[in-house]
Enzyme design. Structure first.
Site, mmCIF file in Angstrom:
data_model
loop_
_atom_site.group_PDB
_atom_site.id
_atom_site.type_symbol
_atom_site.label_atom_id
_atom_site.label_comp_id
_atom_site.label_asym_id
_atom_site.label_seq_id
_atom_site.Cartn_x
_atom_site.Cartn_y
_atom_site.Cartn_z
ATOM 1 N N VAL A 1 -135.936 5.732 26.593
ATOM 2 C CA VAL A 1 -134.490 5.756 26.320
ATOM 3 C C VAL A 1 -133.963 7.194 26.377
ATOM 4 C CG1 VAL A 1 -132.698 5.228 24.631
ATOM 5 C CG2 VAL A 1 -134.631 3.670 24.908
ATOM 6 N N LEU B 1 -133.662 -16.406 35.040
ATOM 7 C CA LEU B 1 -134.055 -17.816 35.080
ATOM 8 C C LEU B 1 -135.233 -17.993 36.033
ATOM 9 C CD1 LEU B 1 -130.904 -20.163 35.158
ATOM 10 C CD2 LEU B 1 -132.698 -20.043 33.402
ATOM 11 N N ALA C 1 -139.028 -18.545 36.434
ATOM 12 C CA ALA C 1 -140.209 -18.971 35.662
ATOM 13 C C ALA C 1 -141.390 -18.074 36.014
ATOM 14 C CB ALA C 1 -140.530 -20.417 35.983
ATOM 15 N N CYS D 1 -139.901 -4.643 24.614
ATOM 16 C CA CYS D 1 -138.642 -5.009 23.947
ATOM 17 C C CYS D 1 -138.533 -6.466 23.520
ATOM 18 C CB CYS D 1 -137.486 -4.633 24.859
ATOM 19 S SG CYS D 1 -137.445 -2.871 25.145
HETATM 20 C C1 UDX Z 1 -135.444 -5.716 28.582
HETATM 21 C C2 UDX Z 1 -133.963 -5.996 28.764
HETATM 22 O O1 UDX Z 1 -133.754 -6.606 30.054
HETATM 23 C C3 UDX Z 1 -133.179 -4.679 28.701
HETATM 24 O O2 UDX Z 1 -131.799 -4.943 28.805
HETATM 25 C C4 UDX Z 1 -133.485 -4.006 27.357
HETATM 26 O O3 UDX Z 1 -132.801 -2.775 27.247
HETATM 27 C C5 UDX Z 1 -134.969 -3.760 27.223
HETATM 28 O O4 UDX Z 1 -135.682 -5.009 27.341
HETATM 29 P P1 UDX Z 1 -137.471 -4.855 30.004
HETATM 30 O O5 UDX Z 1 -138.274 -5.328 28.835
HETATM 31 O O6 UDX Z 1 -137.726 -3.504 30.555
HETATM 32 O O7 UDX Z 1 -135.876 -4.932 29.654
HETATM 33 O O8 UDX Z 1 -137.763 -5.857 31.213
HETATM 34 P P2 UDX Z 1 -137.079 -7.173 31.763
HETATM 35 O O9 UDX Z 1 -136.808 -6.946 33.193
HETATM 36 O O10 UDX Z 1 -135.989 -7.623 30.896
HETATM 37 O O11 UDX Z 1 -138.300 -8.247 31.654
HETATM 38 C C6 UDX Z 1 -138.811 -8.559 30.383
HETATM 39 C C7 UDX Z 1 -139.860 -9.659 30.577
HETATM 40 O O12 UDX Z 1 -139.238 -10.870 31.026
HETATM 41 C C8 UDX Z 1 -140.916 -9.314 31.628
HETATM 42 O O13 UDX Z 1 -142.183 -9.769 31.188
HETATM 43 C C9 UDX Z 1 -140.463 -10.100 32.851
HETATM 44 O O14 UDX Z 1 -141.550 -10.445 33.706
HETATM 45 C C10 UDX Z 1 -139.887 -11.337 32.198
HETATM 46 N N1 UDX Z 1 -138.896 -12.031 33.028
HETATM 47 C C11 UDX Z 1 -137.725 -11.416 33.322
HETATM 48 C C12 UDX Z 1 -139.172 -13.330 33.468
HETATM 49 O O15 UDX Z 1 -140.242 -13.870 33.206
HETATM 50 N N2 UDX Z 1 -138.237 -13.986 34.198
HETATM 51 C C13 UDX Z 1 -137.039 -13.414 34.523
HETATM 52 O O16 UDX Z 1 -136.235 -14.060 35.197
HETATM 53 C C14 UDX Z 1 -136.784 -12.093 34.077
#
Ligand code: UDX
Length: 432
Positions: free
Chosen positions: A11, A253, A255, A263
């Site tokens: 950050v 969305l 899977a 986070c």
């Molecule tokens: C997240 C939030 O998106 C961001 O706004 C916040 O500031 C920090 O946390 P981040 O954790 O870096 O960001 O990654 P993100 O791209 O959100 O993915 C998080 C998890 O969700 C990953 O494991 C990713 O593989 C999974 N994911 C994401 C899915 O399984 N499907 C999706 O469609 C999107």
């Protein structure tokens, strides 16, 4: 404007560099001397595409500087961003705010003229009140104000998310401060970002509520994917069909394996902890956490089924182990549960990740890092695509595999079902 970023992690460093790239004078402070010296030599402590070039450019311009000296940084800045870590507590419940409170105590020693102190770290609701209380022990209330300005940066897309945010949330009821911060963010607002001024507590909750909602959306489509597999439906058709409804939206969305990262797991636990403390019932988030934790078990069972329930001495290779593509971050990556579970059942595991070998697997029996896609896969009985790195999207498996009867489990649906059928590859994926 003159800004001070306290903490040079995902950050603080990304926000600081981007603010300097927008023309502000930014000093990034960290107590870790080695980290600061590395940054002065453009050695970046985190894997974030595009960050190194921005650090070099702005450090050279003199707008961006690095120091361990908090007193001079606070003295020379009007706006102080607190960007230190708020990890989950060791007991797994709630956020550990010790770094936030220590920094608040520290910086209150150096406030001599009016300062805007901003919490950019993800903090539970009412943390701003606590920071204000700590600082007011030493400093008169008319010499500072505490604001909540949460970040919404995704690892791997952090620079783009900073420069083109959907919204800038400023939690303060101080009109003068709000005006100054609207000015600070004006370059982003002119590019289309919405600017929303709320109460400090609302801003704190918006961050948690947003991340918990995104985690819910992902868990929702993962459970729908489980249904699709039993109904011979392609979950991607369902995602697209749902996403065309503007009230739902198509993003987040997709899977896949369980969501991970630094986070979503942390923030869902933290908002649940806040709810428990105020005796408010977040039953939905509770079930999201449970469902996501259970997902690795579901996928392990699927691997068992694919290998006819006998993993002993079976060679399994993982393509990608980080929690998502374009990051080296392993925090709560689903591979951290999957690989040991398969090793315990006697499988022999190799893995390749573009960001290199991982300490998380060093001590696990029969798990070996391999330096290339080919060397990882060629002798395997089962290849698992765990992370959607671009490097994996055009592999010619027929060419690299030595065994004809290998199987392929694509946990990110990066390949086409039709093409796999045409290539006569025994192909499994998620929700299809
Ligand atoms: C997240 C939030 O998106 C961001 O706004 C916040 O500031 C920090 O946390 P981040 O954790 O870096 O960001 O990654 P993100 O791209 O959100 O993915 C998080 C998890 O969700 C990953 O494991 C990713 O593989 C999974 N994911 C994401 C899915 O399984 N499907 C999706 O469609 C999107």
């Amino acid at each position: 404007m003159k800004l001070c970023m306290i903490g040079t992690g995902y950050v603080g460093l990304v926000s600081g560099v981007c603010f300097s790239d927008l023309g502000n004078e930014v000093v990034c402070v960290d107590r870790d001397e080695k980290k600061i010296n590395d940054l002065k030599n453009s050695i970046i402590p985190i894997y974030e595409p595009g960050l190194e070039e921005l650090v070099k450019k702005n450090y050279k311009s003199g707008r961006l500087s690095f120091t361990t000296d908090l007193s001079s940084a606070v003295k020379n800045s009007k706006i102080i961003f607190i960007c230190v870590g708020t990890p989950t507590k060791k007991n797994g419940i709630g956020a550990n705010l010790s770094q936030i409170f220590n920094v608040s105590k520290e910086l209150s020693k150096y406030i001599k003229t009016f300062k805007i102190v901003i919490n950019k770290s993800t903090v539970p609701v009412s943390t701003g009140d606590k920071v204000e209380k700590i600082i007011s022990k030493k400093i008169k209330k008319n010499l500072f104000t505490v604001v909540s300005n949460p970040e919404f940066l995704r690892e791997g897309d952090a620079i783009r998310d900073f420069i083109y945010p959907d919204r800038v949330i400023i939690g303060t009821q101080n009109k003068k401060t709000n005006k100054i911060l609207r000015q600070l963010y004006s370059p982003l607002i002119s590019k289309g970002a919405k600017y929303l001024n709320t109460s400090r507590r609302a801003a704190e909750l918006i961050k948690y509520a947003s991340n918990a909602f995104l985690a819910t959306k992902i868990t929702y489509i993962n459970e729908i994917a489980n249904m699709c597999e039993k109904l011979d439906i392609n979950v991607e058709d369902v995602s697209i069909g749902m996403g065309l409804d503007k009230r739902i939206g198509g993003r987040f969305l997709r899977a896949g394996p369980a969501y991970g990262g630094s986070c979503f797991p942390k923030d869902t636990r933290a908002i649940l902890n806040t709810a428990n403390q105020i005796k408010s019932n977040l039953s939905l988030i509770k079930s999201v956490i449970k469902s996501n934790e259970n997902r690795s078990k579901i996928l392990t069972k699927k691997i068992f089924d694919i290998l006819n329930n006998n993993l002993k001495n079976k060679k399994i290779s993982f393509l990608g182990v980080t929690f998502k593509a374009n990051t080296d971050d392993m925090r709560e990556s689903s591979s951290i549960k999957l690989i040991p579970a398969l090793s315990r059942k006697g499988a022999i595991i190799s893995y390749y990740d573009p960001t290199g070998e991982k300490k998380e697997f060093k001590k696990i029996k029969n798990v070996q890092f391999k330096p290339s896609i080919k060397s990882t896969c060629e002798n395997s009985d089962l290849v698992i695509v765990h992370t959607e790195w671009n490097d994996f999207k055009s592999i010619d498996f027929k060419k690299i595999m030595k065994k004809n009867n290998f199987k392929l489990f694509d946990m990110r649906n990066i390949y086409s079902v039709e093409k796999m059928k045409k290539d006569k590859i025994k192909y499994f994926s998620i929700g299809r």
